[in-house]
Design a protein around this motif. Structure first.
Motif, mmCIF file in Angstrom:
data_model
loop_
_atom_site.group_PDB
_atom_site.id
_atom_site.type_symbol
_atom_site.label_atom_id
_atom_site.label_comp_id
_atom_site.label_asym_id
_atom_site.label_seq_id
_atom_site.Cartn_x
_atom_site.Cartn_y
_atom_site.Cartn_z
ATOM 1 N N ALA A 229 0.849 -1.203 0.000
ATOM 2 C CA ALA A 229 0.000 0.000 0.000
ATOM 3 C C ALA A 229 0.880 1.247 0.000
ATOM 4 N N VAL A 230 1.939 1.219 0.806
ATOM 5 C CA VAL A 230 2.876 2.357 0.858
ATOM 6 C C VAL A 230 3.465 2.580 -0.529
ATOM 7 N N ALA A 231 3.884 1.489 -1.171
ATOM 8 C CA ALA A 231 4.547 1.580 -2.476
ATOM 9 C C ALA A 231 3.587 2.018 -3.582
ATOM 10 N N ALA A 232 2.283 1.800 -3.381
ATOM 11 C CA ALA A 232 1.300 2.100 -4.430
ATOM 12 C C ALA A 232 0.996 3.600 -4.538
ATOM 13 N N ALA B 111 0.849 12.659 -3.533
ATOM 14 C CA ALA B 111 -0.533 12.272 -3.201
ATOM 15 C C ALA B 111 -0.958 12.891 -1.866
ATOM 16 N N ARG B 112 -2.249 13.201 -1.789
ATOM 17 C CA ARG B 112 -2.854 13.614 -0.502
ATOM 18 C C ARG B 112 -3.721 12.434 -0.074
ATOM 19 N N VAL B 113 -3.278 11.773 0.989
ATOM 20 C CA VAL B 113 -3.776 10.427 1.308
ATOM 21 C C VAL B 113 -4.585 10.426 2.594
ATOM 22 N N LEU B 114 -5.804 9.887 2.512
ATOM 23 C CA LEU B 114 -6.575 9.635 3.737
ATOM 24 C C LEU B 114 -6.307 8.199 4.166
ATOM 25 N N LEU B 115 -5.713 8.040 5.352
ATOM 26 C CA LEU B 115 -5.435 6.709 5.909
ATOM 27 C C LEU B 115 -6.544 6.356 6.889
ATOM 28 N N THR B 116 -7.265 5.275 6.597
ATOM 29 C CA THR B 116 -8.329 4.819 7.501
ATOM 30 C C THR B 116 -8.018 3.377 7.891
ATOM 31 N N ILE B 117 -6.855 3.191 8.502
ATOM 32 C CA ILE B 117 -6.364 1.839 8.810
ATOM 33 C C ILE B 117 -6.125 1.666 10.300
ATOM 34 N N CYS C 220 4.503 12.595 0.272
ATOM 35 C CA CYS C 220 3.022 12.613 0.255
ATOM 36 C C CYS C 220 2.538 13.374 1.490
ATOM 37 N N HIS C 221 1.269 13.844 1.450
ATOM 38 C CA HIS C 221 0.688 14.410 2.677
ATOM 39 C C HIS C 221 -0.358 13.434 3.212
ATOM 40 N N PHE C 222 -0.291 13.164 4.511
ATOM 41 C CA PHE C 222 -1.182 12.174 5.105
ATOM 42 C C PHE C 222 -2.186 12.809 6.049
ATOM 43 N N ILE C 223 -3.426 12.394 5.890
ATOM 44 C CA ILE C 223 -4.507 12.709 6.824
ATOM 45 C C ILE C 223 -4.909 11.348 7.397
ATOM 46 N N ALA C 224 -4.697 11.148 8.691
ATOM 47 C CA ALA C 224 -4.943 9.826 9.282
ATOM 48 C C ALA C 224 -6.106 9.917 10.263
ATOM 49 N N ARG C 225 -7.074 9.026 10.071
ATOM 50 C CA ARG C 225 -8.246 9.005 10.964
ATOM 51 C C ARG C 225 -8.203 7.740 11.822
ATOM 52 N N MET C 226 -8.437 7.935 13.122
ATOM 53 C CA MET C 226 -8.397 6.772 14.044
ATOM 54 C C MET C 226 -9.169 7.137 15.313
ATOM 55 N N ILE C 227 -9.410 6.119 16.163
ATOM 56 C CA ILE C 227 -10.178 6.365 17.387
ATOM 57 C C ILE C 227 -9.285 7.008 18.445
ATOM 58 N N ASP C 228 -8.167 6.357 18.755
ATOM 59 C CA ASP C 228 -7.220 6.882 19.761
ATOM 60 C C ASP C 228 -5.935 7.269 19.055
ATOM 61 N N ILE C 229 -5.376 8.411 19.433
ATOM 62 C CA ILE C 229 -4.184 8.905 18.733
ATOM 63 C C ILE C 229 -2.926 8.491 19.496
ATOM 64 N N HIS D 174 -6.061 10.009 -2.694
ATOM 65 C CA HIS D 174 -6.025 8.551 -2.514
ATOM 66 C C HIS D 174 -6.543 8.207 -1.119
ATOM 67 N N LEU D 175 -7.291 7.112 -1.051
ATOM 68 C CA LEU D 175 -7.772 6.591 0.234
ATOM 69 C C LEU D 175 -7.101 5.243 0.460
ATOM 70 N N VAL D 176 -6.582 5.011 1.666
ATOM 71 C CA VAL D 176 -6.024 3.690 1.987
ATOM 72 C C VAL D 176 -6.913 3.049 3.039
ATOM 73 N N SER D 177 -7.327 1.807 2.768
ATOM 74 C CA SER D 177 -8.250 1.104 3.658
ATOM 75 C C SER D 177 -7.857 -0.363 3.752
ATOM 76 N N LYS D 178 -8.124 -0.955 4.909
ATOM 77 C CA LYS D 178 -8.050 -2.416 5.035
ATOM 78 C C LYS D 178 -9.387 -2.968 4.556
ATOM 79 N N ASN D 179 -9.402 -4.164 3.998
ATOM 80 C CA ASN D 179 -10.691 -4.729 3.575
ATOM 81 C C ASN D 179 -11.394 -5.329 4.799
ATOM 82 N N ALA D 180 -11.878 -4.422 5.642
ATOM 83 C CA ALA D 180 -12.453 -4.819 6.929
ATOM 84 C C ALA D 180 -13.855 -5.408 6.760
#
Ligand code: NAP
Length: 254
Positions: free
Chosen positions: A128-131, A136-142, A156-165, A198-204
């Motif tokens: 995923a990192v290599a892709a 890229a401006r990347v939303l990480l939802t992992i 790249c610029h990362f916007i990371a969303r998570m419950i606890d930081i 770009h959005l990065v996601s696990k296939n949850a």
């Protein structure tokens, strides 16, 4: 839903939790009169708690889990953990083998690509990192446990969303603390506001957080979709009603 004479035939069930489906199952099983304990890893500071008894923290590997199941007189274990929690699922399979206590894995189906979506499907986080292309401006939802492989991508610029930081995230990243469910409208607004490319996601496969995929499809934003890790063989059910039926069958046949 037939569960036999549950109150007259009360069984002890251990749910390995940490998901919305695990909470739904704990509620449904509690209503049948079985004694239900949900186990959480303790990763989230303020977890949404399920009905029934709760224990928090690791067991100490396969032996620890097997010993816990024996000591508590567990009749059946349900692995309802997140599909990317591969170690605890492997431990559950091994502990079931060692003890002979039956295991059912509640594994929700993978997400399917929405109509018109652009998905780059990759086998793991390193891919995923290599892709990601430079700039890229990347939303990480992992979540927060797999972020480190992205740290070297300072192009790249990362916007990371998570419950606890967690501590130690790069100062240049934009961090969003949020817990689903999210609506498609809100997801489209987020993607637009941060000019996400770009959005990065696990296939949850979780319904509560699936709206991001429709939002990305509508805005023609590519999704880098990380495949699930391989897990050992087990009896698998895909939904809470299927789990209830399988548990009822297991108790009727023993
Ligand atoms: P993991 O890598 O598979 O497990 C690492 C260790 O954490 C396990 O060996 C076990 O320690 C302990 N552990 C994990 N789940 C546990 C549970 N339900 N009860 C007691 N101990 C547990 O797990 P993970 O990916 O860190 O996930 C931890 C928890 O967060 C899971 O319950 C999972 O459902 C939830 N979760 C994970 C993700 C994700 O993307 N990975 C996303 C959402 C929720 P011992 O060996 O000492 O027993």
């Amino acid at each position: 839903m037939s569960m036999g004479n549950a109150v007259g035939d009360k069984r002890r069930i251990l749910i390995l939790g940490g998901t919305a489906q695990a909470r739904q199952l704990a509620t449904a099983l509690g209503q049948t009169g079985h004694a239900v304990t949900t186990s959480l890893a303790g990763r989230t500071a303020t977890p949404t708690l399920p009905a029934g008894e709760i224990r928090i923290g690791g067991f100490g590997g396969v032996e620890g889990l097997a010993a816990y199941m024996r000591q508590t007189g567990t009749d059946l274990i349900v692995d309802a953990t997140h599909p990317f929690a591969a170690r605890i699922s492997a431990n559950a399979a091994a502990a079931s083998q060692v003890t002979g206590i039956p295991l059912i894995r509640l594994e929700r189906p993978q997400w399917q690509k929405p109509e018109g979506a652009i998905w780059v499907e990759v086998p793991d986080m390193a891919s995923a990192v290599a892709a990601l292309p430079a700039g890229a401006r990347v939303l990480l939802t992992i979540g927060r446990q797999d972020l480190a492989p992205f740290f070297p991508r300072t192009d790249c610029h990362f916007i990371a969303r998570m419950i606890d930081i967690p501590e130690g995230l790069p100062a240049t990243w934009t961090i969003i603390a949020a817990r689903g469910p999210f609506t498609q409208e809100a997801e489209e607004a987020l993607l637009g506001e941060h000019k996400i490319t770009h959005l990065v996601s696990k296939n949850a496969g979780a319904a509560e957080v699936a709206a991001k995929l429709d939002a990305a499809a509508r805005l023609a934003i590519p999704v880098v979709m990380v495949a699930r890790p391989a897990l050992p063989p087990a009896q698998i059910v895909a939904s809470v009603p299927e789990a209830l039926e399988a548990i009822g069958r297991a108790f009727r046949s023993d």
